[in-house]
Design an enzyme around this catalytic site. Structure first.
Site, PDB file in Angstrom:
ATOM      1  N   SER A   1       7.096  16.117  74.491  1.00  0.00           N
ATOM      2  CA  SER A   1       7.126  14.942  73.617  1.00  0.00           C
ATOM      3  C   SER A   1       7.359  13.641  74.377  1.00  0.00           C
ATOM      4  O   SER A   1       7.998  12.714  73.858  1.00  0.00           O
ATOM      5  CB  SER A   1       8.154  15.121  72.496  1.00  0.00           C
ATOM      6  OG  SER A   1       7.808  16.231  71.693  1.00  0.00           O
TER       7      SER A   1
ATOM      8  N   GLU B   1       3.252  27.882  76.779  1.00  0.00           N
ATOM      9  CA  GLU B   1       2.336  28.527  75.826  1.00  0.00           C
ATOM     10  C   GLU B   1       1.668  29.749  76.452  1.00  0.00           C
ATOM     11  O   GLU B   1       1.384  30.732  75.773  1.00  0.00           O
ATOM     12  CB  GLU B   1       1.306  27.496  75.327  1.00  0.00           C
ATOM     13  CG  GLU B   1       1.950  26.499  74.370  1.00  0.00           C
ATOM     14  CD  GLU B   1       1.373  25.097  74.418  1.00  0.00           C
ATOM     15  OE1 GLU B   1       0.247  24.912  74.917  1.00  0.00           O
ATOM     16  OE2 GLU B   1       2.070  24.161  73.951  1.00  0.00           O
TER      17      GLU B   1
ATOM     18  N   GLY C   1       1.322  16.168  76.762  1.00  0.00           N
ATOM     19  CA  GLY C   1       0.413  16.902  75.882  1.00  0.00           C
ATOM     20  C   GLY C   1      -0.237  15.965  74.880  1.00  0.00           C
ATOM     21  O   GLY C   1      -1.189  15.247  75.194  1.00  0.00           O
ATOM     22  N   GLY C   2       0.319  15.934  73.678  1.00  0.00           N
ATOM     23  CA  GLY C   2      -0.263  15.162  72.573  1.00  0.00           C
ATOM     24  C   GLY C   2      -0.657  13.736  72.943  1.00  0.00           C
ATOM     25  O   GLY C   2      -1.755  13.278  72.598  1.00  0.00           O
TER      26      GLY C   2
ATOM     27  N   ASN D   1      -2.204  17.136  79.712  1.00  0.00           N
ATOM     28  CA  ASN D   1      -2.603  18.501  79.355  1.00  0.00           C
ATOM     29  C   ASN D   1      -3.233  18.459  77.965  1.00  0.00           C
ATOM     30  O   ASN D   1      -2.531  18.370  76.963  1.00  0.00           O
ATOM     31  CB  ASN D   1      -1.353  19.393  79.377  1.00  0.00           C
ATOM     32  CG  ASN D   1      -1.632  20.791  78.871  1.00  0.00           C
ATOM     33  OD1 ASN D   1      -2.790  21.196  78.718  1.00  0.00           O
ATOM     34  ND2 ASN D   1      -0.568  21.536  78.598  1.00  0.00           N
ATOM     35  N   TRP D   2      -4.558  18.531  77.928  1.00  0.00           N
ATOM     36  CA  TRP D   2      -5.251  18.413  76.641  1.00  0.00           C
ATOM     37  C   TRP D   2      -5.113  19.668  75.789  1.00  0.00           C
ATOM     38  O   TRP D   2      -5.449  19.657  74.613  1.00  0.00           O
ATOM     39  CB  TRP D   2      -6.735  18.156  76.876  1.00  0.00           C
ATOM     40  CG  TRP D   2      -7.076  16.822  77.445  1.00  0.00           C
ATOM     41  CD1 TRP D   2      -6.220  15.897  78.015  1.00  0.00           C
ATOM     42  CD2 TRP D   2      -8.379  16.233  77.506  1.00  0.00           C
ATOM     43  NE1 TRP D   2      -6.921  14.803  78.423  1.00  0.00           N
ATOM     44  CE2 TRP D   2      -8.254  14.974  78.127  1.00  0.00           C
ATOM     45  CE3 TRP D   2      -9.639  16.660  77.098  1.00  0.00           C
ATOM     46  CZ2 TRP D   2      -9.347  14.137  78.342  1.00  0.00           C
ATOM     47  CZ3 TRP D   2     -10.729  15.828  77.317  1.00  0.00           C
ATOM     48  CH2 TRP D   2     -10.576  14.572  77.926  1.00  0.00           C
ATOM     49  N   LYS D   3      -4.703  20.766  76.391  1.00  0.00           N
ATOM     50  CA  LYS D   3      -4.645  22.058  75.690  1.00  0.00           C
ATOM     51  C   LYS D   3      -6.017  22.380  75.084  1.00  0.00           C
ATOM     52  O   LYS D   3      -7.034  21.976  75.648  1.00  0.00           O
ATOM     53  CB  LYS D   3      -3.530  22.056  74.647  1.00  0.00           C
ATOM     54  CG  LYS D   3      -2.204  21.560  75.251  1.00  0.00           C
ATOM     55  CD  LYS D   3      -1.024  21.784  74.399  1.00  0.00           C
ATOM     56  CE  LYS D   3       0.197  21.204  75.111  1.00  0.00           C
ATOM     57  NZ  LYS D   3       1.441  21.446  74.414  1.00  0.00           N
TER      58      LYS D   3
ATOM     59  N   GLU E   1       9.762  21.558  81.488  1.00  0.00           N
ATOM     60  CA  GLU E   1       9.369  21.330  80.105  1.00  0.00           C
ATOM     61  C   GLU E   1      10.232  22.179  79.173  1.00  0.00           C
ATOM     62  O   GLU E   1       9.925  23.360  78.942  1.00  0.00           O
ATOM     63  CB  GLU E   1       7.900  21.720  79.893  1.00  0.00           C
ATOM     64  CG  GLU E   1       6.920  20.946  80.744  1.00  0.00           C
ATOM     65  CD  GLU E   1       5.524  20.948  80.115  1.00  0.00           C
ATOM     66  OE1 GLU E   1       5.040  19.867  79.780  1.00  0.00           O
ATOM     67  OE2 GLU E   1       4.957  22.031  79.926  1.00  0.00           O
TER      68      GLU E   1
ATOM     69  N   GLY F   1       5.639  19.435  71.840  1.00  0.00           N
ATOM     70  CA  GLY F   1       4.888  19.274  70.595  1.00  0.00           C
ATOM     71  C   GLY F   1       5.763  19.128  69.365  1.00  0.00           C
ATOM     72  O   GLY F   1       5.280  19.216  68.238  1.00  0.00           O
TER      73      GLY F   1
ATOM     74  N   HIS G   1       2.529  27.399  82.004  1.00  0.00           N
ATOM     75  CA  HIS G   1       2.903  26.598  80.832  1.00  0.00           C
ATOM     76  C   HIS G   1       3.577  27.515  79.817  1.00  0.00           C
ATOM     77  O   HIS G   1       3.207  28.690  79.681  1.00  0.00           O
ATOM     78  CB  HIS G   1       1.655  25.946  80.232  1.00  0.00           C
ATOM     79  CG  HIS G   1       2.000  24.956  79.174  1.00  0.00           C
ATOM     80  ND1 HIS G   1       2.306  25.336  77.892  1.00  0.00           N
ATOM     81  CD2 HIS G   1       2.142  23.609  79.219  1.00  0.00           C
ATOM     82  CE1 HIS G   1       2.608  24.249  77.184  1.00  0.00           C
ATOM     83  NE2 HIS G   1       2.513  23.195  77.966  1.00  0.00           N
TER      84      HIS G   1
HETATM   85  P1  PGA Z   1       3.693  17.506  74.344  1.00  0.00           P
HETATM   86  O1  PGA Z   1       3.238  18.693  75.306  1.00  0.00           O
HETATM   87  O2  PGA Z   1       3.679  16.240  75.178  1.00  0.00           O
HETATM   88  O3  PGA Z   1       2.662  17.475  73.249  1.00  0.00           O
HETATM   89  O4  PGA Z   1       5.052  17.835  73.849  1.00  0.00           O
HETATM   90  C1  PGA Z   1       3.627  18.748  76.658  1.00  0.00           C
HETATM   91  C2  PGA Z   1       3.058  19.984  77.293  1.00  0.00           C
HETATM   92  O5  PGA Z   1       2.920  20.991  76.598  1.00  0.00           O
HETATM   93  O6  PGA Z   1       2.736  19.970  78.490  1.00  0.00           O
END
Ligand code: PGA
Length: 251
Positions: free
Chosen positions: A214, A98, A235-236, A9-11, A168, A174, A96
């Site tokens: 993470s 967010e 994500g990251g 997930n590049w966001k 998640e 993050g 998600h």
């Molecule tokens: P993260 O994000 O790996 O940066 O914690 C995961 C996600 O939001 O899907």
């Protein structure tokens, strides 16, 4: 069918040029890999068509990060499932944390998004997970149960067979604070049990449940070794080709 998946997930990151560079690097580096998981890349919507072109020649699939709950019409700025389907998107992240937090998306709205994605034969990656206060109050199982029931349990057994779930914990996203393998396994087993109660043991055994929060090239092996963890939503660590591929090699 239960499949191992690593989805990135590049966001809201990367310019078009940077995105094409990363997609190209992934395509090249994945060429000689024999992975036992499916790799899904979820770039910003603007880059989906470009990603699909690369995916045609590679082993990865393309996913969107969001979709409108409406089929089409006067919804300025929105992107429909039909549009995603028309550029060969295979997966779509729905719910998600967010989106839930910053865009007030609740379980009922997300149920509609899940429907739109399924209507167009794409696979929803439905996210659930508790915030830290909920875990501290020991109500994390209740929260996840409600998210799953209200977002997914309106589906028929047949429809449900096309769902991927991503657990998640919001406190792990993050933050560098990964859930321990035991915490992940405990929640994944709980989710699988919920699915078994609603759709039966076979549906539960066939359900793909990813962990996100993470997850990185260092901790993926231990997380993915858990009996009910079928891969990760990353994500990251999905923003660097080598890290992301290393995670996909962690089974
Ligand atoms: P993260 O994000 O790996 O940066 O914690 C995961 C996600 O939001 O899907």
């Amino acid at each position: 069918m239960r499949t191992k998946i690593v989805a990135g997930n590049w966001k809201m990151n990367k310019s078009f040029q940077e995105a094409e560079e990363l997609i190209g690097e992934l395509a090249t580096k994945l060429e000689d890999k024999e992975l036992i998981c499916e790799v899904v890349v979820c770039p910003p919507a603007l880059y989906l068509e470009m990603a699909s072109d690369y995916a045609d020649e590679s082993i990865f699939c393309v996913g969107a990060q969001n979709v409108s709950e409406h089929e089409h019409g006067a919804y300025t700025g929105e992107i429909s499932a039909e549009m995603l389907d028309s550029v060969d998107v295979d997966f779509c992240i729905v719910g998600h944390s967010e989106r839930r937090k910053y865009f007030d998306e609740d379980n009922y709205l997300l149920a509609n998004k899940v429907n739109r994605v399924l209507d167009h034969d794409m696979i929803p990656i439905y996210c659930c997970g508790e915030v830290i206060e909920e875990r501290e109050k020991n109500i994390h199982f209740d929260i996840v149960e409600q998210q799953i029931k209200e977002g997914l349990f309106h589906l028929s057994e047949d429809e449900f067979s096309n769902i991927v779930i991503a657990y998640e914990p919001v406190w792990a996203i993050g933050t560098g604070l990964t859930a321990t393998p035991e915490q992940a396994q405990e929640m994944h087993a709980f989710i699988r049990k919920l699915v078994a109660k609603k759709y039966g043991e076979t549906a539960a055994a066939d359900c793909t449940i990813l962990y996100g929060g993470s997850c990185n090239a260092q901790n993926a092996v231990e997380l993915f070794a858990q009996k009910d963890v079928d891969g990760g939503l990353i994500g990251g660590a999905s923003l660097k080709a080598d890290d992301f591929i290393k995670i996909a090699e962690s089974f």
